[in-house]
Write an enzyme that holds these catalytic residues in place. Structure first.
Site, PDB file in Angstrom:
ATOM      1  N   PHE A 193      -8.545  37.938  -4.439  1.00  0.00           N
ATOM      2  CA  PHE A 193      -7.887  39.017  -4.787  1.00  0.00           C
ATOM      3  C   PHE A 193      -6.562  38.965  -4.696  1.00  0.00           C
ATOM      4  CE2 PHE A 193      -5.872  43.185  -3.260  1.00  0.00           C
ATOM      5  CZ  PHE A 193      -6.284  43.999  -4.413  1.00  0.00           C
ATOM      6  N   GLY A 195      -3.007  41.808  -5.038  1.00  0.00           N
ATOM      7  CA  GLY A 195      -2.730  43.183  -5.213  1.00  0.00           C
ATOM      8  C   GLY A 195      -2.062  43.571  -4.021  1.00  0.00           C
ATOM      9  N   LEU A 216      -6.641  36.200  -0.048  1.00  0.00           N
ATOM     10  CA  LEU A 216      -6.043  37.672  -0.489  1.00  0.00           C
ATOM     11  C   LEU A 216      -4.659  37.071  -0.635  1.00  0.00           C
ATOM     12  CD1 LEU A 216      -7.323  39.764   2.519  1.00  0.00           C
ATOM     13  CD2 LEU A 216      -8.306  39.779   0.134  1.00  0.00           C
ATOM     14  N   GLU A 217      -4.001  37.627  -1.563  1.00  0.00           N
ATOM     15  CA  GLU A 217      -2.604  37.544  -2.085  1.00  0.00           C
ATOM     16  C   GLU A 217      -2.249  38.855  -2.217  1.00  0.00           C
ATOM     17  OE1 GLU A 217      -1.567  34.630  -1.688  1.00  0.00           O
ATOM     18  OE2 GLU A 217      -3.123  33.323  -2.155  1.00  0.00           O
ATOM     19  N   LEU A 218      -1.344  39.345  -1.297  1.00  0.00           N
ATOM     20  CA  LEU A 218      -0.935  40.688  -1.096  1.00  0.00           C
ATOM     21  C   LEU A 218       0.647  41.197  -1.626  1.00  0.00           C
ATOM     22  CD1 LEU A 218      -3.501  41.475   2.052  1.00  0.00           C
ATOM     23  CD2 LEU A 218      -3.896  41.547  -0.544  1.00  0.00           C
TER      24      LEU A 218
END
Length: 474
Positions: A193, A195, A216-218
């Site tokens: 993901f 976002g 997760l790339e946040l």
């Protein structure tokens, strides 16, 4: 006949891909290279439709900017994967303990199966097809949930994927919040993901119910520190490059700047000068990208309103008029020393607002950073090797870039990923291949000599007395 909604189709789509993955659990090197080549060629054939679609979705985004930000890095990833895939797929030899002798040991990298990808709107091509490159290289099938805010780009992406790979390899899914929630609840073998942190938490919660591993790339707030030794003209050029491409709608754009109090005015002077070179017509410049929609424009203007109400000086460095605002264009605003509790210092900005904080000793900037959530990127402008080494070893961030901004994302041999609230896990390069692979240990024991026969009961035999005495040295 009842017509199913797209969400109701999700389990069927997933099941079909799962069966294909189970039927061919280890696609050959040749098959994977062919899939990557087909994707590469389809992208090149669809360059013009893609650039036109991106222009429509953003309202204004120069073709040259889209090419630089999305197509060039993506094609670089594909070329790098094709060049190195044979090496990545090769099992790695491991040592064996004396207790297993004689034997051989290795790690074999198997495809995980079906990979889920949830991509955002800010880079709708790179951040949907970039993870696909790693997934294909690892031999997986893939489902991609794209952003509903880029409908024109999504149409072209569908055409690209159908022409290159077909539904036996990848399926593209559209939809809003309800679709994203259903998508992240599927029992993927891995889910990536990209976002916001708040949505990332919901995605991870959904994935947990299936014990699905996640990447997760946040994003978050990526700081830029200007040391006293920095060349301010060079620094300003690279700040504008990293902050103003895509109008700041980039997860690794510099979020705020820390400079020495004596540097601030000169740095702003150079920033203003560089802006005039890059965007001589201010916000009306055709090379300046729009906010994706009015909602994002309102959010950023809300940050400015709040800061001004608190007595903070917010200076617009670009010419702006009603025409610019109707195109959802916002000029670069310097936000001078905002208080920490303001939204502009709490939230990821994701736009052309640049808070500038000052220090009297650079250690103050480092201490401030250490007290904040770990960022996806950190930027240091310094000619001092001790300061560079300090940031390499003592400051924790997803990536560190010294004397430049943003270019780390386009390096095909560097992993990309955050830490803590800025994300978990990595993709790109060999790390991406590993993320989407299962490293299975394989031990092959020779039948010529059975060490277990020596170690089995009864335990009063001489070998166990010897082990009791010498086991710490084995």
């Amino acid at each position: 006949m009842t017509t199913l909604s797209p969400i109701e189709h999700f389990p069927t789509i997933f099941s079909n891909l799962k069966k294909l993955a189970q039927g061919t659990p280890y696609p050959s090197l040749t098959v994977r290279l062919q899939a990557l080549t087909c994707l590469q060629e389809a992208l090149l054939r669809h360059e013009t439709p893609l650039l036109n679609a991106l222009q429509k979705d953003f309202g204004n985004r120069a073709h040259e900017e889209s090419r630089i930000l999305e197509l060039i890095p993506l094609l670089g990833e594909i070329k790098h994967a094709k060049k190195n895939l044979k090496k990545w797929m090769k099992p790695t030899k491991r040592n064996i303990h004396i207790s297993a002798f004689p034997a051989t040991a290795k790690v074999v990298y198997q495809p995980k199966g079906v990979i889920g990808v949830i991509s955002p709107w800010n880079y709708p091509v790179l951040l949907s097809l970039g993870p696909l490159v790693g997934s294909l290289a690892a031999g997986n099938r893939t489902m991609i949930k794209v952003s509903e805010l880029c409908p024109e780009t999504n149409k072209v992406l569908k055409n690209i994927l159908n022409a290159a790979l077909g539904e036996k390899w990848v399926t593209l899914i559209e939809g809003e919040v309800e679709a994203a929630n259903a998508f992240s609840s599927l029992p993927f073998d891995h889910l990536l993901f990209t976002g916001s942190t708040s949505v990332g938490k919901l995605v991870m919660k959904n994935a947990t119910s299936n014990l699905t591993p996640v990447t997760l790339e946040l994003g978050g707030k990526s700081p830029l520190i200007v040391a006293p030794s920095a060349n301010l003209k060079d620094t300003a050029e690279k700040i504008i490059f990293g902050k103003m491409l895509n109008a700041g709608q980039t997860c690794v754009a510099p979020d705020y700047v820390f400079c020495h109090q004596d540097q601030k005015q000169e740095l702003i002077k150079h920033i203003r000068h560089e802006l005039a070179i890059c965007y001589p017509n201010g916000t009306q410049d055709t090379n300046y990208t729009s906010m994706i929609n009015a909602q994002q424009m309102d959010r950023l203007q809300g940050y400015l309103t709040e800061a001004k109400a608190a007595g903070v000086t917010c200076e617009n460095l670009m010419e702006q008029d009603a025409i610019g605002e109707t195109q959802n264009k916002l000029g670069l605003h310097i936000v001078d020393s905002p208080m920490d509790e303001l939204s502009v210092m709490q939230d990821e900005i994701f736009g052309p607002l640049l808070p500038i904080l000052t220090y009297t000793d650079i250690e103050q900037a480092f201490t401030y950073m250490k007290g904040k959530p770990r960022p996806l990127a950190m930027y240091l402008f310094s000619q001092n090797q001790e300061e560079q080494k300090y940031c390499e070893e003592q400051m924790i961030s997803g990536s560190l870039v010294i004397n430049h901004t943003l270019i780390q994302v386009a390096q095909p041999d560097l992993p990309f990923g955050g830490i803590g609230t800025s994300g978990m896990g990595q993709y790109h390069a060999a790390e991406g291949f590993r993320t989407f692979s299962h490293g299975k240990s394989v031990l092959n024991k020779s039948h010529l000599f059975n060490t277990i026969r020596m170690l089995r009961p009864p335990y009063d035999r001489p070998v166990h007395k010897w082990l009791k005495k010498y086991w710490p040295f084995l």
